[in-house]
Design an enzyme around this catalytic site. Structure first.
Site, PDB file in Angstrom:
ATOM      1  N   PRO A  72       0.725  -1.127   0.033  1.00 41.40           N
ATOM      2  CA  PRO A  72      -0.043  -0.042   0.110  1.00 41.40           C
ATOM      3  C   PRO A  72       0.978   1.305   0.113  1.00 41.40           C
ATOM      4  O   PRO A  72       0.409   2.240  -0.479  1.00 41.40           O
ATOM      5  CB  PRO A  72      -0.922  -0.025   1.067  1.00 41.40           C
ATOM      6  CG  PRO A  72       0.099  -0.940   2.214  1.00 41.40           C
ATOM      7  CD  PRO A  72       0.545  -1.887   1.198  1.00 41.40           C
ATOM      8  N   LYS A 173       3.628   5.668 -13.989  1.00 41.33           N
ATOM      9  CA  LYS A 173       2.466   5.166 -13.248  1.00 41.33           C
ATOM     10  C   LYS A 173       1.889   6.300 -12.426  1.00 41.33           C
ATOM     11  O   LYS A 173       0.646   6.493 -12.646  1.00 41.33           O
ATOM     12  CB  LYS A 173       2.499   3.888 -12.163  1.00 41.33           C
ATOM     13  CG  LYS A 173       1.397   3.719 -11.430  1.00 41.33           C
ATOM     14  CD  LYS A 173       0.091   3.335 -12.246  1.00 41.33           C
ATOM     15  CE  LYS A 173      -1.208   3.145 -11.297  1.00 41.33           C
ATOM     16  NZ  LYS A 173      -1.054   2.136 -10.359  1.00 41.33           N
TER      17      LYS A 173
END
Length: 299
Positions: A72, A173
């Site tokens: 995460p 990204k």
């Protein structure tokens, strides 16, 4: 789905919303997987599908030549990379997480000190893409390792080699996610405005998709999760906020304009504050609805 074995085993660390369906596709393709997550219940689910349980990230790296991770935050990624670096079997670490260039470079240094190749390989396509095996996988790292892993990447989606420079795929990204964050927030804002002005939300989405205003948000996210008010697209508000802030960090570091990104970041920070970091990111529309005194819903 074809079966192409890579090494004696594949390790997988992090079985969250994205990691679990990616892991499942690899198991279903016939690969032997050793998995670890801090939550015992999801490890048990993976074992029920045919994976083997690992006791820790280090244990996974003691049993697998290729270790994938879906994590995460940059901090967790760096922590896991340090544990993997101490493994006795691992030869390459593939980080599917979105953690930014600095974290990816730290992972390269940590792993490289022990002769382990690091590939930052963040993915785009959401939970649905992970389940369907249609993720876009952006990869940077040693080209020979990318070529070796292409059959593995093919199980989960389409891999695109970005650069050998560590962290380059992370930058790509973050660019992608800023675009996604911006179009979703903008679509939410204009649809709220239209509803307030008396327009039908479904008609608005139909018109946007037929014209130049159509985006992935109007074509997929709104019909799937906003108009029916399920808010279950599968990506957390907190993660999107994290990605936008990481983009800002990198843009400021290279000295490019950030006026639009700063505005987008404020929208996401407000959403996280009001809806919570665990809310679905399509909940970005809810604070706007409250401010306008309207609700977007099915007609």
């Amino acid at each position: 789905m074809s079966t192409i074995a890579i090494g004696p085993a594949i390790g997988f660390v992090g079985l969250g919303n994205m990691g679990f369906p990616v892991m499942r596709r690899l198991v279903e393709a016939g690969h032997r997987l050793v998995v670890f997550d801090t939550r015992a219940e999801v490890v048990a689910q993976a074992v029920s599908l045919g994976a083997e349980a690992g006791a820790s990230a280090r244990d996974v790296a003691d049993r697998a030549e290729t270790v994938l991770a879906s994590l995460p935050t940059p901090q967790v990624s760096n922590q896991v990379a340090a544990e993997v670096a101490a493994g006795t079997a691992v030869r390459r670490f593939v980080d599917l997480s979105t953690v930014g260039q600095q974290a990816a470079q730290r992972n390269r240094d940590t792993l490289g000190a022990n002769g382990i190749a690091a590939l930052d390989s963040p993915v785009s396509g959401g939970v649905h893409g992970a389940e369907a095996g249609t993720l876009a996988v952006m990869v940077s790292g040693p080209r020979r390792e990318f070529d070796y892993l292409e059959p593995l990447f093919a199980v989960i989606g389409r891999a695109i080699f970005v650069s050998e420079h560590p962290g380059a795929a992370q930058t790509m990204k973050l660019i992608n996610n800023l675009m996604a964050a911006t179009t979703l927030a903008a679509t939410a804002e204009v649809v709220v405005m239209g509803v307030k002005a008396g327009l039908d939300p479904q008609v608005m989405i139909d018109v946007l998709n037929a014209g130049s205003g159509g985006t992935h948000a109007s074509r997929d996210k709104f019909p799937r999760a906003v108009l029916p008010r399920t808010f279950d697209y599968g990506f957390a508000t907190g993660l999107m906020t994290k990605d936008v802030l990481l983009y800002l960090d990198e843009a400021r570091a290279v000295g490019t304009p950030v006026a639009l990104a700063e505005s987008v970041a404020r929208v996401w920070e407000q959403t996280e504050e009001q809806e919570g970091p665990g809310s679905d990111f399509t909940s970005v529309v809810k604070p706007l609805e409250r401010d306008a005194g309207v609700t977007i819903g099915p007609t």
